[in-house]
Scaffold this motif. Sequence first.
Motif, mmCIF file in Angstrom:
data_model
loop_
_atom_site.group_PDB
_atom_site.id
_atom_site.type_symbol
_atom_site.label_atom_id
_atom_site.label_comp_id
_atom_site.label_asym_id
_atom_site.label_seq_id
_atom_site.Cartn_x
_atom_site.Cartn_y
_atom_site.Cartn_z
ATOM 1 N N VAL A 36 0.843 -1.204 0.000
ATOM 2 C CA VAL A 36 0.000 0.000 0.000
ATOM 3 C C VAL A 36 0.872 1.246 0.000
ATOM 4 O O VAL A 36 0.630 2.187 -0.752
ATOM 5 C CB VAL A 36 -0.966 0.003 1.204
ATOM 6 N N ARG A 37 1.902 1.255 0.816
ATOM 7 C CA ARG A 37 2.808 2.416 0.852
ATOM 8 C C ARG A 37 3.511 2.600 -0.499
ATOM 9 O O ARG A 37 3.727 3.731 -0.934
ATOM 10 C CB ARG A 37 3.841 2.258 1.954
ATOM 11 N N THR A 53 -2.508 -0.296 13.474
ATOM 12 C CA THR A 53 -2.081 1.013 12.983
ATOM 13 C C THR A 53 -3.161 1.535 12.054
ATOM 14 O O THR A 53 -3.757 0.766 11.285
ATOM 15 C CB THR A 53 -0.750 0.902 12.217
ATOM 16 N N MET A 54 -3.424 2.829 12.110
ATOM 17 C CA MET A 54 -4.332 3.480 11.180
ATOM 18 C C MET A 54 -3.521 4.341 10.240
ATOM 19 O O MET A 54 -2.705 5.147 10.686
ATOM 20 C CB MET A 54 -5.296 4.394 11.948
ATOM 21 N N LEU A 55 -3.729 4.169 8.941
ATOM 22 C CA LEU A 55 -3.121 5.023 7.926
ATOM 23 C C LEU A 55 -4.219 5.924 7.377
ATOM 24 O O LEU A 55 -5.254 5.431 6.927
ATOM 25 C CB LEU A 55 -2.508 4.185 6.806
ATOM 26 N N VAL A 56 -3.993 7.223 7.396
ATOM 27 C CA VAL A 56 -5.005 8.179 6.971
ATOM 28 C C VAL A 56 -4.494 8.937 5.749
ATOM 29 O O VAL A 56 -3.430 9.551 5.794
ATOM 30 C CB VAL A 56 -5.356 9.166 8.101
ATOM 31 N N ARG A 92 -1.012 -6.239 7.569
ATOM 32 C CA ARG A 92 -1.948 -6.288 6.433
ATOM 33 C C ARG A 92 -3.159 -5.400 6.687
ATOM 34 O O ARG A 92 -3.579 -5.225 7.823
ATOM 35 C CB ARG A 92 -2.425 -7.718 6.182
ATOM 36 N N VAL A 93 -3.733 -4.882 5.601
ATOM 37 C CA VAL A 93 -4.939 -4.063 5.697
ATOM 38 C C VAL A 93 -6.100 -4.978 6.088
ATOM 39 O O VAL A 93 -6.351 -5.984 5.432
ATOM 40 C CB VAL A 93 -5.241 -3.357 4.355
ATOM 41 N N ILE A 114 -6.747 7.517 -4.880
ATOM 42 C CA ILE A 114 -5.533 7.391 -4.076
ATOM 43 C C ILE A 114 -4.901 6.017 -4.283
ATOM 44 O O ILE A 114 -3.690 5.873 -4.354
ATOM 45 C CB ILE A 114 -5.838 7.584 -2.574
ATOM 46 N N PHE A 115 -5.746 5.008 -4.413
ATOM 47 C CA PHE A 115 -5.279 3.622 -4.434
ATOM 48 C C PHE A 115 -5.401 2.951 -5.795
ATOM 49 O O PHE A 115 -5.292 1.740 -5.886
ATOM 50 C CB PHE A 115 -6.067 2.816 -3.386
#
Length: 120
Positions: A36-37, A53-56, A92-93, A114-115
């Motif tokens: 994802v990054r 972890t939350m990725l915003v 993992r998400v 974004i993705f």
Amino acid sequence: MGLIGLCGLAAGCIYSISTPANLPGQALVGLPVEQVRACAGNPLREVSRPASTMLVYYREAAMFEESFFGGKGSKPGYHHGCWATLLVENGRVTGVEFRPVPDPDADTHECQEIFVACVP
């Protein structure tokens, strides 16, 4: 898999709830966080807790989407964008939430953009 429930970023409450698999963003569930990054870049904000972890991420609409032409010039439209929050557990998400702003019922197109490089 679940959609993320948030009690507020400052409080840091995160939990997963069951959602239909056809919601936008569900293709991200199961992806490794490194992937994802690599495809979406670094998040705007990252909130870590012991087990998750939350990725915003945030994306604004292009300027030409916010105005339209008519008569003798362009007319301003409303400013809009989308917040995307990914819950990551064990690398993992595991949850995805797309939240369009200012209208929460609007299309999630900006978040999906974004993705776009992350999913086939």
